[in-house]
Design a protein around this motif. Structure first.
Motif, PDB file in Angstrom:
ATOM      1  N   VAL A   1       0.610  -0.938   0.647  1.00  0.00           N
ATOM      2  CA  VAL A   1       0.095  -0.336   0.001  1.00  0.00           C
ATOM      3  C   VAL A   1       0.726   1.300  -0.481  1.00  0.00           C
ATOM      4  CG1 VAL A   1      -0.006  -0.229   2.634  1.00  0.00           C
ATOM      5  CG2 VAL A   1      -2.812   1.409   1.157  1.00  0.00           C
ATOM      6  N   THR A   2       2.158   1.526   0.605  1.00  0.00           N
ATOM      7  CA  THR A   2       2.904   2.417   0.563  1.00  0.00           C
ATOM      8  C   THR A   2       4.072   2.487  -0.293  1.00  0.00           C
ATOM      9  OG1 THR A   2       3.157   1.829   3.145  1.00  0.00           O
ATOM     10  CG2 THR A   2       4.569   3.576   2.025  1.00  0.00           C
ATOM     11  N   GLN A   3       4.473   1.245  -1.425  1.00  0.00           N
ATOM     12  CA  GLN A   3       5.103   1.368  -2.108  1.00  0.00           C
ATOM     13  C   GLN A   3       4.255   2.009  -3.445  1.00  0.00           C
ATOM     14  OE1 GLN A   3       5.708  -1.997  -4.017  1.00  0.00           O
ATOM     15  NE2 GLN A   3       7.997  -1.589  -4.641  1.00  0.00           N
ATOM     16  N   ASP A   4       2.481   1.277  -3.782  1.00  0.00           N
ATOM     17  CA  ASP A   4       2.290   1.824  -4.527  1.00  0.00           C
ATOM     18  C   ASP A   4       1.109   4.005  -4.173  1.00  0.00           C
ATOM     19  OD1 ASP A   4       1.704  -0.132  -6.121  1.00  0.00           O
ATOM     20  OD2 ASP A   4      -0.625  -0.984  -4.648  1.00  0.00           O
ATOM     21  N   ALA A   5       1.305   4.091  -3.244  1.00  0.00           N
ATOM     22  CA  ALA A   5       1.293   5.456  -2.480  1.00  0.00           C
ATOM     23  C   ALA A   5       2.363   6.804  -3.418  1.00  0.00           C
ATOM     24  CB  ALA A   5       0.499   5.945  -1.507  1.00  0.00           C
ATOM     25  N   ILE A   6       3.214   6.035  -2.900  1.00  0.00           N
ATOM     26  CA  ILE A   6       4.512   6.579  -3.599  1.00  0.00           C
ATOM     27  C   ILE A   6       4.853   6.566  -4.830  1.00  0.00           C
ATOM     28  CG2 ILE A   6       7.080   5.817  -3.766  1.00  0.00           C
ATOM     29  CD1 ILE A   6       7.532   4.955  -0.606  1.00  0.00           C
ATOM     30  N   LEU A   7       4.184   5.555  -5.462  1.00  0.00           N
ATOM     31  CA  LEU A   7       4.799   5.565  -6.834  1.00  0.00           C
ATOM     32  C   LEU A   7       3.529   6.474  -7.760  1.00  0.00           C
ATOM     33  CD1 LEU A   7       4.956   1.734  -7.805  1.00  0.00           C
ATOM     34  CD2 LEU A   7       6.063   2.889  -8.404  1.00  0.00           C
ATOM     35  N   ASP A   8       1.677   6.212  -7.067  1.00  0.00           N
ATOM     36  CA  ASP A   8       1.207   7.022  -7.562  1.00  0.00           C
ATOM     37  C   ASP A   8       1.379   8.637  -7.279  1.00  0.00           C
ATOM     38  OD1 ASP A   8      -0.373   5.144  -7.905  1.00  0.00           O
ATOM     39  OD2 ASP A   8      -1.419   5.181  -6.432  1.00  0.00           O
ATOM     40  N   VAL A   9       2.368   9.033  -6.227  1.00  0.00           N
ATOM     41  CA  VAL A   9       2.623  10.551  -6.200  1.00  0.00           C
ATOM     42  C   VAL A   9       3.572  11.293  -6.877  1.00  0.00           C
ATOM     43  CG1 VAL A   9       3.870  11.951  -4.867  1.00  0.00           C
ATOM     44  CG2 VAL A   9       1.874  10.948  -3.894  1.00  0.00           C
ATOM     45  N   LEU A  10       4.086  10.063  -6.974  1.00  0.00           N
ATOM     46  CA  LEU A  10       5.460  10.503  -8.621  1.00  0.00           C
ATOM     47  C   LEU A  10       5.331  10.323 -10.082  1.00  0.00           C
ATOM     48  CD1 LEU A  10       8.553   8.613  -6.836  1.00  0.00           C
ATOM     49  CD2 LEU A  10       7.706  11.013  -6.520  1.00  0.00           C
ATOM     50  N   GLY A  11       4.295   9.360 -10.060  1.00  0.00           N
ATOM     51  CA  GLY A  11       3.464   9.355 -11.540  1.00  0.00           C
ATOM     52  C   GLY A  11       4.403   7.655 -12.146  1.00  0.00           C
ATOM     53  N   TRP A  12       4.909   7.245 -11.206  1.00  0.00           N
ATOM     54  CA  TRP A  12       6.152   6.236 -12.099  1.00  0.00           C
ATOM     55  C   TRP A  12       4.806   5.047 -12.370  1.00  0.00           C
ATOM     56  CZ3 TRP A  12      11.111   6.661  -9.204  1.00  0.00           C
ATOM     57  CH2 TRP A  12      11.640   7.440  -9.442  1.00  0.00           C
ATOM     58  N   ARG A  13       4.348   4.299 -11.872  1.00  0.00           N
ATOM     59  CA  ARG A  13       3.138   3.114 -12.082  1.00  0.00           C
ATOM     60  C   ARG A  13       3.676   3.180 -13.752  1.00  0.00           C
ATOM     61  NH1 ARG A  13       0.366   0.409  -8.699  1.00  0.00           N
ATOM     62  NH2 ARG A  13      -0.888   1.713  -7.638  1.00  0.00           N
ATOM     63  N   GLU A  14       3.870   3.760 -15.105  1.00  0.00           N
ATOM     64  CA  GLU A  14       3.986   2.762 -16.112  1.00  0.00           C
ATOM     65  C   GLU A  14       5.677   2.811 -15.798  1.00  0.00           C
ATOM     66  OE1 GLU A  14       2.032   1.510 -17.875  1.00  0.00           O
ATOM     67  OE2 GLU A  14       0.029   1.939 -16.279  1.00  0.00           O
ATOM     68  N   LEU A  15       6.517   3.064 -15.302  1.00  0.00           N
ATOM     69  CA  LEU A  15       7.917   3.640 -16.016  1.00  0.00           C
ATOM     70  C   LEU A  15       9.041   2.108 -15.188  1.00  0.00           C
ATOM     71  CD1 LEU A  15      10.260   5.270 -15.532  1.00  0.00           C
ATOM     72  CD2 LEU A  15      10.240   5.897 -13.221  1.00  0.00           C
ATOM     73  N   VAL A  16       8.458   1.152 -14.274  1.00  0.00           N
ATOM     74  CA  VAL A  16       8.876   0.119 -14.746  1.00  0.00           C
ATOM     75  C   VAL A  16       8.534  -1.062 -15.092  1.00  0.00           C
ATOM     76  CG1 VAL A  16      10.732   1.115 -13.368  1.00  0.00           C
ATOM     77  CG2 VAL A  16       8.726  -0.785 -11.826  1.00  0.00           C
ATOM     78  N   THR A  17       8.918  -2.330 -15.784  1.00  0.00           N
ATOM     79  CA  THR A  17       8.166  -3.745 -15.646  1.00  0.00           C
ATOM     80  C   THR A  17       7.409  -4.198 -14.681  1.00  0.00           C
ATOM     81  OG1 THR A  17      10.038  -3.811 -17.168  1.00  0.00           O
ATOM     82  CG2 THR A  17       8.499  -5.454 -16.481  1.00  0.00           C
ATOM     83  N   LEU A  18       8.295  -4.148 -13.417  1.00  0.00           N
ATOM     84  CA  LEU A  18       7.785  -4.843 -12.314  1.00  0.00           C
ATOM     85  C   LEU A  18       7.851  -3.872 -10.912  1.00  0.00           C
ATOM     86  CD1 LEU A  18       6.104  -7.386 -11.376  1.00  0.00           C
ATOM     87  CD2 LEU A  18       8.710  -8.317 -11.146  1.00  0.00           C
ATOM     88  N   THR A  19       7.273  -4.440 -10.076  1.00  0.00           N
ATOM     89  CA  THR A  19       7.313  -3.479  -8.703  1.00  0.00           C
ATOM     90  C   THR A  19       6.932  -4.554  -7.566  1.00  0.00           C
ATOM     91  OG1 THR A  19       4.956  -2.984  -8.471  1.00  0.00           O
ATOM     92  CG2 THR A  19       7.036  -1.493  -9.019  1.00  0.00           C
ATOM     93  N   LEU A  20       8.307  -4.589  -6.801  1.00  0.00           N
ATOM     94  CA  LEU A  20       8.087  -5.084  -5.700  1.00  0.00           C
ATOM     95  C   LEU A  20       8.113  -5.069  -3.858  1.00  0.00           C
ATOM     96  CD1 LEU A  20      10.359  -8.411  -7.750  1.00  0.00           C
ATOM     97  CD2 LEU A  20       7.475  -7.943  -7.065  1.00  0.00           C
ATOM     98  N   CYS A  21       7.501  -6.072  -3.515  1.00  0.00           N
ATOM     99  CA  CYS A  21       7.421  -5.061  -1.181  1.00  0.00           C
ATOM    100  C   CYS A  21       7.372  -6.986  -1.067  1.00  0.00           C
ATOM    101  CB  CYS A  21       6.301  -4.855  -1.636  1.00  0.00           C
ATOM    102  SG  CYS A  21       4.570  -5.608  -1.067  1.00  0.00           S
TER     103      CYS A  21
ATOM    104  N   ASP B   1      14.803 -12.736  -1.681  1.00  0.00           N
ATOM    105  CA  ASP B   1      14.511 -13.221  -2.017  1.00  0.00           C
ATOM    106  C   ASP B   1      13.590 -12.536  -3.207  1.00  0.00           C
ATOM    107  OD1 ASP B   1      14.962 -14.376   0.256  1.00  0.00           O
ATOM    108  OD2 ASP B   1      12.641 -14.920   0.489  1.00  0.00           O
ATOM    109  N   MET B   2      13.532 -10.775  -2.436  1.00  0.00           N
ATOM    110  CA  MET B   2      12.651  -9.514  -3.756  1.00  0.00           C
ATOM    111  C   MET B   2      13.429 -10.132  -4.888  1.00  0.00           C
ATOM    112  SD  MET B   2      10.929  -6.495  -2.368  1.00  0.00           S
ATOM    113  CE  MET B   2      12.281  -5.994  -1.118  1.00  0.00           C
ATOM    114  N   VAL B   3      14.759  -9.984  -4.905  1.00  0.00           N
ATOM    115  CA  VAL B   3      15.993 -10.083  -6.489  1.00  0.00           C
ATOM    116  C   VAL B   3      15.713 -10.856  -7.283  1.00  0.00           C
ATOM    117  CG1 VAL B   3      18.735  -9.782  -6.969  1.00  0.00           C
ATOM    118  CG2 VAL B   3      17.384  -8.805  -5.146  1.00  0.00           C
ATOM    119  N   LEU B   4      15.623 -12.599  -6.004  1.00  0.00           N
ATOM    120  CA  LEU B   4      15.237 -13.970  -6.723  1.00  0.00           C
ATOM    121  C   LEU B   4      14.050 -13.358  -7.922  1.00  0.00           C
ATOM    122  CD1 LEU B   4      16.805 -16.020  -4.233  1.00  0.00           C
ATOM    123  CD2 LEU B   4      17.721 -15.153  -6.837  1.00  0.00           C
ATOM    124  N   ALA B   5      12.827 -12.839  -7.137  1.00  0.00           N
ATOM    125  CA  ALA B   5      11.952 -12.855  -7.479  1.00  0.00           C
ATOM    126  C   ALA B   5      11.908 -11.968  -8.699  1.00  0.00           C
ATOM    127  CB  ALA B   5      10.343 -12.713  -6.356  1.00  0.00           C
TER     128      ALA B   5
END
Length: 231
Positions: free
Chosen positions: A122-142, A155-159
């Motif tokens: 939820v926090t990661q998504d809030a950051i992405l929304d505020v910055l307008g970065w939703r479409e900036l990268v292929t994938l976001t992981l928490c 684990d996140m790197v391997l994911a």
């Protein structure tokens, strides 16, 4: 900067967010203090551990601070995420200078870019929304996207490696971050290049001590480094 080179094409780039691509002006510490106060705790006795473990999954930090009391740790983590989200919604974050341009340059070089964080989704998504970065990268992981374990686990790197299918070997992965825990997660994943950046929490000495193959002033320098490494 190290002269380390790799024989594998470095086509998957896994980037940390706060302190590496996102400048939050110390909001993590503010949110931790707010969370502690909401639970009737004195943040002064906790902030040293918080600073030392920057980059680690936040629930893990709270489990340590509350001596394994899972209910208390979960309460604190929720309070932290709420406090940080409130600060983010006030517009108190910005991209690290040159970060968005660096990500675009990496993509233009044909590389796949993934953003990772120790925050909850939820926090990661809030950051992405505020910055307008939703479409900036292929994938976001928490951490929850990788079985619940954040840094310093790999684990996140391997994911990112498994989910994107962008490369055939972990040595083709680049990990970049601003904390010792970012470096450890990169080393433990087997990444071919582990870059520390000096726009966040930890020093050159701390980053190299925990496995950085390169230390850069900023993530803005990463596209040039990877272009050079391919020669």
């Amino acid at each position: 900067m190290s002269t380390h080179t790799t024989t594998h094409p470095l086509d998957l780039v896994v980037l940390d967010m706060a302190g590496t691509t996102v400048a939050d002006g110390g909001l993590v510490e503010l949110a931790f203090s707010s969370a502690a106060e909401r639970l009737g705790e004195d943040p002064a006795g906790m902030i040293g551990h918080v600073r030392a473990t920057m980059g680690e999954s936040k629930i893990t930090v709270f489990r340590h601070l509350f001596g394994g009391d899972e209910e208390r740790a979960q309460q604190a983590n929720r309070a932290f995420e709420e406090a940080y989200g409130e600060l983010v919604s006030q517009g108190r974050i910005t991209p690290v200078p040159g970060a968005a341009e660096a990500i675009a340059a990496l993509r233009d070089q044909g590389r796949t870019v993934v953003l990772t964080t120790g925050f909850a989704r939820v926090t990661q998504d809030a950051i992405l929304d505020v910055l307008g970065w939703r479409e900036l990268v292929t994938l976001t992981l928490c951490p929850a996207d990788a079985g619940g374990r954040g840094r310093p686990y790999p684990d996140m790197v391997l994911a990112a490696f498994l989910r994107t299918g962008a490369v055939d070997h972990v040595r083709q992965v680049v990990v970049a971050g601003d904390t010792s825990y970012d470096m450890l997660s990169g080393v433990r994943s087997g990444a071919g290049l582990v870059a520390g950046v000096l726009t966040g929490a930890h020093s050159t000495e701390a980053l190299t001590a925990h496995g950085a193959t390169h230390v850069l002033p900023s993530v803005a320098e990463l596209p040039a480094l990877l272009k050079e490494s391919a020669r």
